[in-house]
Design a protein around this motif. Structure first.
Motif, PDB file in Angstrom:
ATOM      1  N   PHE A  39      22.629 -63.596  25.900  1.00 14.48           N
ATOM      2  CA  PHE A  39      21.728 -64.671  26.281  1.00 14.48           C
ATOM      3  C   PHE A  39      21.839 -64.769  27.800  1.00 14.48           C
ATOM      4  CE2 PHE A  39      22.783 -65.524  21.885  1.00 14.48           C
ATOM      5  CZ  PHE A  39      21.544 -65.805  21.336  1.00 14.48           C
ATOM      6  N   ALA A  40      20.969 -64.050  28.502  1.00 15.29           N
ATOM      7  CA  ALA A  40      21.100 -63.865  29.946  1.00 15.29           C
ATOM      8  C   ALA A  40      20.279 -64.900  30.717  1.00 15.29           C
ATOM      9  CB  ALA A  40      20.644 -62.462  30.328  1.00 15.29           C
ATOM     10  N   GLY A 110      11.007 -72.557  18.283  1.00 17.55           N
ATOM     11  CA  GLY A 110      11.429 -71.418  19.091  1.00 17.55           C
ATOM     12  C   GLY A 110      12.939 -71.300  19.011  1.00 17.55           C
ATOM     13  N   ILE A 111      13.570 -70.906  20.114  1.00 15.47           N
ATOM     14  CA  ILE A 111      15.026 -70.770  20.133  1.00 15.47           C
ATOM     15  C   ILE A 111      15.571 -71.505  21.347  1.00 15.47           C
ATOM     16  CG2 ILE A 111      16.997 -69.201  20.179  1.00 15.47           C
ATOM     17  CD1 ILE A 111      15.163 -66.944  19.314  1.00 15.47           C
ATOM     18  N   THR A 117      16.481 -72.924  26.928  1.00 15.36           N
ATOM     19  CA  THR A 117      15.339 -72.380  26.194  1.00 15.36           C
ATOM     20  C   THR A 117      15.312 -70.868  26.365  1.00 15.36           C
ATOM     21  OG1 THR A 117      14.071 -74.401  26.549  1.00 15.36           O
ATOM     22  CG2 THR A 117      12.817 -72.431  26.000  1.00 15.36           C
ATOM     23  N   VAL A 118      15.073 -70.176  25.265  1.00 19.76           N
ATOM     24  CA  VAL A 118      14.938 -68.723  25.327  1.00 19.76           C
ATOM     25  C   VAL A 118      13.521 -68.410  25.800  1.00 19.76           C
ATOM     26  CG1 VAL A 118      14.956 -66.572  24.008  1.00 19.76           C
ATOM     27  CG2 VAL A 118      16.677 -68.325  23.561  1.00 19.76           C
ATOM     28  N   LEU A 119      13.424 -67.730  26.939  1.00 19.94           N
ATOM     29  CA  LEU A 119      12.137 -67.414  27.546  1.00 19.94           C
ATOM     30  C   LEU A 119      11.534 -66.128  27.002  1.00 19.94           C
ATOM     31  CD1 LEU A 119      13.170 -68.235  31.220  1.00 19.94           C
ATOM     32  CD2 LEU A 119      11.895 -69.703  29.634  1.00 19.94           C
ATOM     33  N   LEU A 130      18.842 -58.513  23.796  1.00 23.86           N
ATOM     34  CA  LEU A 130      18.837 -59.325  24.997  1.00 23.86           C
ATOM     35  C   LEU A 130      17.804 -60.438  24.844  1.00 23.86           C
ATOM     36  CD1 LEU A 130      19.601 -59.776  28.024  1.00 23.86           C
ATOM     37  CD2 LEU A 130      17.790 -58.134  28.573  1.00 23.86           C
ATOM     38  N   HIS A 131      18.247 -61.671  25.110  1.00 20.77           N
ATOM     39  CA  HIS A 131      17.359 -62.830  25.154  1.00 20.77           C
ATOM     40  C   HIS A 131      17.514 -63.434  26.551  1.00 20.77           C
ATOM     41  CE1 HIS A 131      17.136 -62.747  20.736  1.00 20.77           C
ATOM     42  NE2 HIS A 131      18.461 -62.696  20.727  1.00 20.77           N
ATOM     43  N   MET A 132      16.418 -63.653  27.267  1.00 23.97           N
ATOM     44  CA  MET A 132      16.488 -64.272  28.594  1.00 23.97           C
ATOM     45  C   MET A 132      16.352 -65.783  28.431  1.00 23.97           C
ATOM     46  SD  MET A 132      14.300 -63.600  32.093  1.00 23.97           S
ATOM     47  CE  MET A 132      14.165 -61.879  31.718  1.00 23.97           C
TER      48      MET A 132
END
Length: 159
Positions: A39-40, A110-111, A117-119, A130-132
């Motif tokens: 989660f970057a 969403g997440i 917040t995951v963009l 990878l989740h930004m």
């Protein structure tokens, strides 16, 4: 296909997180092992930190390592996997980071992870997902630092 480390290092919006991975030696772990979810936080997430938070990150390697570890889960967790982990009626799940911290993920709309917040979701390099995200995750005691200090100027962080 690129690995997760190459993907992070090749994403301009993640250059500050890339630097944090190098400083804390997590780059070596991510290069050698498989099946991580990252989660970057993007560069804007770092720019939103107060000067106090930023000073702590640059002065305390132990704390920076703890903070970076909150963003790494030693499992491959895409959006579908997270939904499958949810029990009926639950709004989210708890996942365990690489340092054994519990992180809450809200799947209501969403997440959201730990309030971030995951963009972008489910970028899938060969050895992970990878989740930004739009916020830097902080351990609780650090998160209680005086928030009256104004956020740092974006140009100071991004150079």
């Amino acid at each position: 296909m690129a690995n997760i480390l190459t993907t992070i290092f090749g994403t301009r919006e993640l250059s500050i997180f890339s630097t944090a991975l190098k400083i804390t030696d997590f780059d070596k772990i991510l290069a050698e092992q498989c099946d991580f979810t990252i989660f970057a936080p993007n560069n804007l997430a770092f720019a939103q930190l107060s000067k106090v938070h930023l000073r702590i990150l640059t002065d305390d390697l132990r704390l920076l390592t703890e903070i970076v570890s909150l963003h790494i889960v030693p499992a491959r967790l895409g959006y579908r996997e997270l939904l499958k982990m949810c029990k009926p009626g639950d709004r989210g799940v708890s996942v365990t980071s690489i340092d054994s911290s519990q992180i809450q993920i809200d799947l209501t709309d969403g997440i959201e992870i730990g309030g971030a917040t995951v963009l972008s979701t489910d970028v899938t390099p060969c050895n992970g997902i990878l989740h930004m995200i739009d916020r830097v995750l902080m351990p609780d005691p650090v998160d209680q630092i005086d928030r009256s200090t104004p956020p740092i100027d974006r140009q100071e962080v991004l150079g």
